[in-house]
Design a protein around this motif. Sequence first.
Motif, PDB file in Angstrom:
ATOM      1  N   GLN A 183       0.817  -1.209   0.000  1.00 53.49           N
ATOM      2  CA  GLN A 183       0.000   0.000   0.000  1.00 53.49           C
ATOM      3  C   GLN A 183       0.850   1.258   0.000  1.00 53.49           C
ATOM      4  O   GLN A 183       0.542   2.234  -0.686  1.00 53.49           O
ATOM      5  CB  GLN A 183      -0.929  -0.006   1.215  1.00 53.49           C
ATOM      6  CG  GLN A 183      -2.064  -1.016   1.123  1.00 53.49           C
ATOM      7  CD  GLN A 183      -2.886  -1.070   2.394  1.00 53.49           C
ATOM      8  OE1 GLN A 183      -2.507  -0.508   3.426  1.00 53.49           O
ATOM      9  NE2 GLN A 183      -4.020  -1.760   2.347  1.00 53.49           N
ATOM     10  N   ARG A 184       1.926   1.252   0.778  1.00 51.97           N
ATOM     11  CA  ARG A 184       2.733   2.472   0.880  1.00 51.97           C
ATOM     12  C   ARG A 184       3.758   2.597  -0.234  1.00 51.97           C
ATOM     13  O   ARG A 184       4.039   3.701  -0.698  1.00 51.97           O
ATOM     14  CB  ARG A 184       3.428   2.532   2.239  1.00 51.97           C
ATOM     15  CG  ARG A 184       4.421   3.693   2.365  1.00 51.97           C
ATOM     16  CD  ARG A 184       4.594   4.147   3.779  1.00 51.97           C
ATOM     17  NE  ARG A 184       3.454   4.964   4.246  1.00 51.97           N
ATOM     18  CZ  ARG A 184       3.377   5.483   5.460  1.00 51.97           C
ATOM     19  NH1 ARG A 184       4.335   5.275   6.346  1.00 51.97           N
ATOM     20  NH2 ARG A 184       2.323   6.210   5.801  1.00 51.97           N
ATOM     21  N   TYR A 185       4.329   1.500  -0.679  1.00 46.84           N
ATOM     22  CA  TYR A 185       5.446   1.580  -1.613  1.00 46.84           C
ATOM     23  C   TYR A 185       5.120   1.113  -3.031  1.00 46.84           C
ATOM     24  O   TYR A 185       5.867   1.410  -3.951  1.00 46.84           O
ATOM     25  CB  TYR A 185       6.633   0.739  -1.106  1.00 46.84           C
ATOM     26  CG  TYR A 185       7.262   1.274   0.135  1.00 46.84           C
ATOM     27  CD1 TYR A 185       8.318   2.171   0.077  1.00 46.84           C
ATOM     28  CD2 TYR A 185       6.795   0.900   1.391  1.00 46.84           C
ATOM     29  CE1 TYR A 185       8.900   2.666   1.222  1.00 46.84           C
ATOM     30  CE2 TYR A 185       7.369   1.393   2.541  1.00 46.84           C
ATOM     31  CZ  TYR A 185       8.428   2.280   2.463  1.00 46.84           C
ATOM     32  OH  TYR A 185       8.998   2.777   3.592  1.00 46.84           O
ATOM     33  N   GLY A 186       4.039   0.368  -3.204  1.00 49.59           N
ATOM     34  CA  GLY A 186       3.840  -0.262  -4.497  1.00 49.59           C
ATOM     35  C   GLY A 186       2.731   0.305  -5.328  1.00 49.59           C
ATOM     36  O   GLY A 186       2.225  -0.374  -6.230  1.00 49.59           O
ATOM     37  N   SER A 187       2.326   1.549  -5.094  1.00 39.79           N
ATOM     38  CA  SER A 187       1.200   2.121  -5.841  1.00 39.79           C
ATOM     39  C   SER A 187       1.694   2.849  -7.076  1.00 39.79           C
ATOM     40  O   SER A 187       2.591   3.685  -7.015  1.00 39.79           O
ATOM     41  CB  SER A 187       0.424   3.101  -4.948  1.00 39.79           C
ATOM     42  OG  SER A 187      -0.527   3.803  -5.699  1.00 39.79           O
ATOM     43  N   ASP A 188       1.093   2.539  -8.224  1.00 39.03           N
ATOM     44  CA  ASP A 188       1.429   3.255  -9.453  1.00 39.03           C
ATOM     45  C   ASP A 188       0.945   4.700  -9.415  1.00 39.03           C
ATOM     46  O   ASP A 188       1.442   5.558 -10.137  1.00 39.03           O
ATOM     47  CB  ASP A 188       0.787   2.559 -10.662  1.00 39.03           C
ATOM     48  CG  ASP A 188       1.595   1.339 -11.090  1.00 39.03           C
ATOM     49  OD1 ASP A 188       2.815   1.375 -10.886  1.00 39.03           O
ATOM     50  OD2 ASP A 188       1.000   0.380 -11.605  1.00 39.03           O
ATOM     51  N   GLU A 189      -0.038   4.976  -8.558  1.00 39.76           N
ATOM     52  CA  GLU A 189      -0.605   6.311  -8.513  1.00 39.76           C
ATOM     53  C   GLU A 189       0.302   7.292  -7.793  1.00 39.76           C
ATOM     54  O   GLU A 189       0.151   8.494  -7.929  1.00 39.76           O
ATOM     55  CB  GLU A 189      -1.971   6.263  -7.810  1.00 39.76           C
ATOM     56  CG  GLU A 189      -2.993   5.422  -8.556  1.00 39.76           C
ATOM     57  CD  GLU A 189      -4.304   5.339  -7.811  1.00 39.76           C
ATOM     58  OE1 GLU A 189      -4.372   5.936  -6.706  1.00 39.76           O
ATOM     59  OE2 GLU A 189      -5.227   4.689  -8.302  1.00 39.76           O
TER      60      GLU A 189
END
Length: 507
Positions: free
Chosen positions: A104-110
Amino acid sequence: STKFFNVNLGCCSHVLVVIAIEMTLMIGRRVQVGQDKATVRYLGNVEGVRGDWVGVEWDDFSRGKHDGTVNGKRYFTTSHISGGSLVRPILVSIGVDLETAVSQRYGSDENTDDFTVGTKRVEMVGLGKGRQKVLSALRVIVLDHMAVNGASKDGPPLYPGCTELNLYGNLLTKWSEVVDCLRHAPRCEELVLGANLLEEISSEALHSLAHHESLKRLTLNRCGLDESTIARALALFPNIEELYAASNGVRSFGVSSPLPSSLTLIDLEDNDLQSFDDIRPLSRLPNLVKLSVARCRLKSIKIDSTDSFPVLNTLNLKGNEIGDWDSIGKLKQLRGLVTLYIDFERFHAEFGMDPREVIVAKLPTLKNLERCELSVVERRSAEIRYLNKYSALSEEKKREEEHVEDLQRLEMEHGAPVMDNAKSKQMSIVKIVFVKDEKILPERSLPTTLTVQKVLDMAKKLFKLGREEEIGAYLDQAGYRIDLDYLLRPIAFYEPQNGDLIRVYKL
């Protein structure tokens, strides 16, 4: 444990959509309700109201409405009179596991922009091919307030590159959950567990938990732990060097569990120690260099011998109730003491002396007091002024306030004191030459009682400078520079001699 079904009701084209999500709750579990954290204290029905309820004790008691008693019936008990509430299960979140929080904290493309949490830089890596490979290489993982409740017990480590793991303000309760998280970061050297209300750990449970050899720094601030649990928890980290355990329930470190000899720094700020005897076991740690017991309600200092705290060089005593010279005398037994933080305003010094000067004079190894480095000139001035002033005290008072040994030591170093008689009380005059750039003024006689600020004001007039112009000055004694950096000090503090120069410069 009790199982509830969360039901989310929504309406779309007049069709009722029901989504059932199974969630397991149990008494004592840490949960999150909205943005607030709480502990589950009750599961079941409430008289006169339909459906299932969860009784919680809030971390922030101002969120509560009662102490677990509703309409005259007690369902649970809270430590604060208004620390409890009854909420519907659908509002309660048990949090997420470590892997979900990292994604959630590190892997979001947004959001692929890096950001900082405190002093730590957080790397945003984005989704896509090779995501897990990139995540596994993260060195610093910051998951503060991410509702982490543990990690998977199985499978290979997910973050072998991680050396710093910040889990501040999450939903961890059991030490087994902490160990599970560390299993996925086997190289972790720094672990932050602050603001997780961790349970006590028994000796039996300790033997069943895996040790983590790599950890060097552990933060347990505001975890609600007593000294026994902290001592046992440290056994999980045999190579621990730094412990931060501020704002806990520590009353004494007189515990049976031995502390790791590798400890070099211990921070116990804002605990309820009250007596130096309460930290006596720490005095035997062979490598302890820094110790903070700020705001621990200490009233005096007691140190057994010069063998206590053998290598301690930094001690923080701020915010305590210490104000007796006997306590300062005890600090002389810390042979390596270099840096001291203490409220010297609590101490009473003889008329004309500053308590800071007396502390400097009594502690010969001290080099930094209250974040101010002690110059050679300041030490020499403090020692001579102390010697002259306190030698005039009665022998009884010298003994009562533990001055005899210090006065004997300083007399051997500086010679016999100049007693505070009527002649010495007369105003002392020194002949000084003011210099600014290339301009040299005629010699002037100055009372040594003038403060540095008064001397600077005089210099502005002599050199016809504007009132608003900022200037500084230093004493030039045959090429040796002594900065006049304490505006409220009399210039006598710097021991000017006839013929010295005061060099003025623009700031």
